[in-house]
Design a protein around this motif. Structure first.
Motif, short mmCIF file in Angstrom:
data_model
loop_
_atom_site.label_atom_id
_atom_site.label_comp_id
_atom_site.label_asym_id
_atom_site.label_seq_id
_atom_site.Cartn_x
_atom_site.Cartn_y
_atom_site.Cartn_z
N VAL A 189 1.18 -1.36 0.37
CA VAL A 189 -0.21 -0.16 0.09
C VAL A 189 1.17 1.21 -0.02
N CYS A 190 1.24 2.30 -1.24
CA CYS A 190 1.95 2.88 -1.15
C CYS A 190 2.14 4.52 -1.42
N PRO A 191 1.81 4.99 -0.32
CA PRO A 191 1.40 6.58 -0.29
C PRO A 191 2.01 7.28 -1.68
N VAL A 192 1.29 8.23 -1.82
CA VAL A 192 1.79 9.03 -3.28
C VAL A 192 2.09 10.15 -2.70
N THR A 193 3.21 10.72 -2.86
CA THR A 193 3.87 11.85 -2.48
C THR A 193 3.68 13.05 -3.25
N ARG A 194 4.07 12.54 -4.80
CA ARG A 194 3.84 14.03 -5.87
C ARG A 194 3.19 12.55 -6.42
N LEU A 195 1.94 14.09 -7.25
CA LEU A 195 1.43 13.27 -8.62
C LEU A 195 1.51 14.20 -9.30
N ASP A 196 2.24 14.20 -10.31
CA ASP A 196 2.39 15.18 -11.53
C ASP A 196 2.97 16.40 -11.31
N GLY A 197 4.07 15.63 -10.00
CA GLY A 197 4.57 16.87 -9.88
C GLY A 197 3.88 17.65 -8.88
N GLN A 198 3.37 17.64 -8.04
CA GLN A 198 2.41 18.34 -6.91
C GLN A 198 2.76 17.69 -5.67
N GLN A 199 3.19 18.07 -4.88
CA GLN A 199 2.88 17.17 -3.37
C GLN A 199 1.23 16.89 -3.02
N LEU A 200 1.70 15.18 -2.57
CA LEU A 200 0.30 15.73 -1.96
C LEU A 200 0.05 15.42 -0.40
N ARG A 201 -1.13 15.66 0.55
CA ARG A 201 -0.48 15.41 1.57
C ARG A 201 -0.90 13.90 1.75
N VAL A 202 0.36 13.86 3.17
CA VAL A 202 0.95 12.34 3.59
C VAL A 202 0.90 12.58 5.35
N ASP A 203 0.46 11.39 5.75
CA ASP A 203 -0.24 11.44 7.13
C ASP A 203 0.03 10.26 7.32
N HIS A 204 1.12 10.34 8.60
CA HIS A 204 2.32 9.00 8.33
C HIS A 204 0.99 7.55 9.35
N ASP A 205 0.29 8.07 10.31
CA ASP A 205 -0.55 8.08 10.82
C ASP A 205 -1.70 6.86 9.58
N TRP A 206 -1.94 7.55 9.28
CA TRP A 206 -2.87 6.67 8.21
C TRP A 206 -2.25 5.57 7.12
N ASN A 207 -1.11 6.03 6.62
CA ASN A 207 -0.24 5.29 6.41
C ASN A 207 0.18 3.90 6.94
N ALA A 208 0.25 4.10 7.76
CA ALA A 208 0.44 2.61 9.03
C ALA A 208 -1.05 2.11 9.06
N ARG A 209 -1.93 2.95 8.80
CA ARG A 209 -3.41 2.05 9.15
C ARG A 209 -3.95 1.48 7.87
N LEU A 210 -3.48 1.94 6.82
CA LEU A 210 -3.78 1.16 5.21
C LEU A 210 -2.87 -0.06 5.11
N ALA A 211 -1.35 0.27 5.16
CA ALA A 211 -0.41 -0.50 5.29
C ALA A 211 -0.69 -2.18 5.85
N ALA A 212 -1.32 -1.51 7.73
CA ALA A 212 -1.97 -2.77 8.30
C ALA A 212 -3.08 -3.59 8.12
N TRP A 213 -4.16 -2.64 7.10
CA TRP A 213 -5.15 -3.16 7.13
C TRP A 213 -4.69 -4.07 5.27
N GLY A 214 -4.16 -3.73 4.96
CA GLY A 214 -3.80 -3.80 3.67
C GLY A 214 -2.77 -5.68 3.43
N GLY A 215 -2.15 -5.85 5.12
CA GLY A 215 -1.11 -7.24 5.17
C GLY A 215 0.21 -6.99 5.42
N PHE A 216 0.47 -5.66 5.22
CA PHE A 216 1.79 -5.07 5.03
C PHE A 216 1.70 -4.04 6.29
#
Lengths: 287, 287
Positions: A260-287
């Motif tokens: 479950v890979c967080p997208v940090t930049r989309l078409d050259g534009q920074q996106l919001r990244v929240d490390h707690d949410w990254n950890a939650r989604l990774a765990a839900w996905g089994g990673f």
């Protein structure tokens, strides 16, 4: 990209064969027409302690792909072959198990070719991607309802005809990005070449619906949504306008292998990244 | 369909190998991702008297497909392999020579797989098709300009990723028709799964333009147009609305192998068929 170092090959109806030995004939329509399907999942460990992640879900999707193509499918034979192959696989942290079924040789019609590979994963590359990827938006050329009433377009089938997906990845890399995200001609996010897209808006998770969009039903995406719903989050399958990606609280590309890979930049534009949410989604996905 | 009876197989860099011997490994991305290209042409006769039809044109298109995919191409090596294979081929009336180039094994990156097959043609089926075919219109899902500025869609490349073309043919056959003709989502005739479309309006011949439509540049279509123009006919590459097909003086699907096939029925509706024009187009196409 460095060469992957270890691989095991096994043929349906025959068992494990030497790696690097040719297994498909020149008239196999899997080879000359991409006429067949595949599925892929992680293997954690090897031998008696190996775990094949979400095997039932992947085998079910693989069977669905085969049936849509009109190919006979013997689930029991696949399970036996997988068990034999995994038992012979060394104890490595992560590998990818790929199942492949083609319509078979043109000169011997009606005899599909089935085989599997187990291949060592490049853990460094996986860890880097799971920490964050940059993504390029590419127009897929299809409207978001292009697959309605058009079964010949083979929507939802994990086809061997994957050249456009491979080309999209190369184009993204040529732009200095990790991966691509396909957009419909009418401006909605579809899927990555080998992943599903997940978007967060507060406590709400969105993903693109299957069906008329032609996208693949993501095993990892489904698992994340089931677990998120189990924790009381609102989840929805709905068309996601590209502008929504940029205004969201987080975008991920999810797949069974890379995670479950967080997208940090989309078409050259920074996106919001929240490390707690990254950890939650990774765990839900089994990673 | 009966099994084709005779085939010869030869590998680039190696020469003729036994027919039916596996030649592609389980990690060849031509096999597992349809990542590669091909081209096909007729061989008339065999041995010292064999004629490979329009070899230069097909080899040039094959090289163009390879270069678009970023694959190295050695024209001289292909010519040598073709000469060796044709010399070893028996003297049969018609056969199909197929050239295939894949991105090669994933575990050995940068080493493309090249091979060719020569396969006996089913003459009865060819003669029937050249006398007349019935065709089903199928929506290709792309607008007629979907490939503009989208090189990752690999427009114009004769890709190994051909599963949709194969599926379209199966769907047409399930309707009791011989073949399919793809239509753009905005209502223009594109091409058949393995053929170009040609339409007659009086002394004028039309075909669909390549480029933004993503269709293949037809060797046979180009030859027909050059010879028709040489005889003073008006020829044009322009978008053809579906309604024009039904109102025309004749529709043909043209390909290098099956020839110039008059469409006698389109979506269940009879079309005008003129035997003199059929003979002219067949002769211009080399059939």
């Amino acid at each position: 990209m460095r060469a992957l170092s270890r691989q095991l090959v096994a043929l349906l109806g025959r068992g494990v064969v030497p790696t690097g030995q040719p297994i498909a004939t020149a008239d196999d329509v899997g080879l000359v027409r991409g006429d067949g399907c595949f599925d892929a999942m992680r293997v954690l460990g090897g031998g008696a302690h190996a775990v094949v992640e979400n095997l039932d879900d992947h085998l079910q999707r693989f069977e669905q792909s085969a049936r849509t193509l009109g190919l006979a499918f013997d689930s029991g034979a696949w399970r036996s072959l997988i068990a034999e192959a995994v038992a012979a696989w060394p104890d490595l942290p992560e590998a990818v198990l790929k199942l492949v079924l083609t319509r078979g040789p043109e000169l011997n019609p009606g005899v599909p070719t089935g085989f599997l590979t187990i291949t060592e994963l490049n853990l460094d590359a996986m860890r880097r991607a799971r920490a964050g990827i940059t993504v390029r938006l590419l127009n897929r050329g299809y409207a978001s309802d292009a697959f309605a009433d058009a079964p010949w377009l083979l929507g939802g089938v994990k086809l061997l005809s994957y050249a456009v997906n491979a080309a999209a990845k190369r184009v993204a890399e040529a732009h200095g990005d990790t991966d691509a995200l396909f957009v419909s001609s009418d401006g909605y996010a579809l899927e990555g070449p080998t992943s599903a897209v997940i978007v967060r808006q507060g406590d709400r998770l969105l993903t693109t619906p299957t069906g008329d969009t032609g996208i693949l039903d993501s095993v990892t995406g489904r698992q994340i949504f089931a677990r998120a719903a189990g924790e009381g989050l609102d989840t929805a399958h709905e068309l996601i306008p590209v502008s929504t990606l940029f205004e969201s609280d987080g975008v991920w590309l999810a797949s069974s292998i890379r995670g479950v890979c967080p997208v940090t930049r989309l078409d050259g534009q920074q996106l919001r990244v929240d490390h707690d949410w990254n950890a939650r989604l990774a765990a839900w996905g089994g990673f």
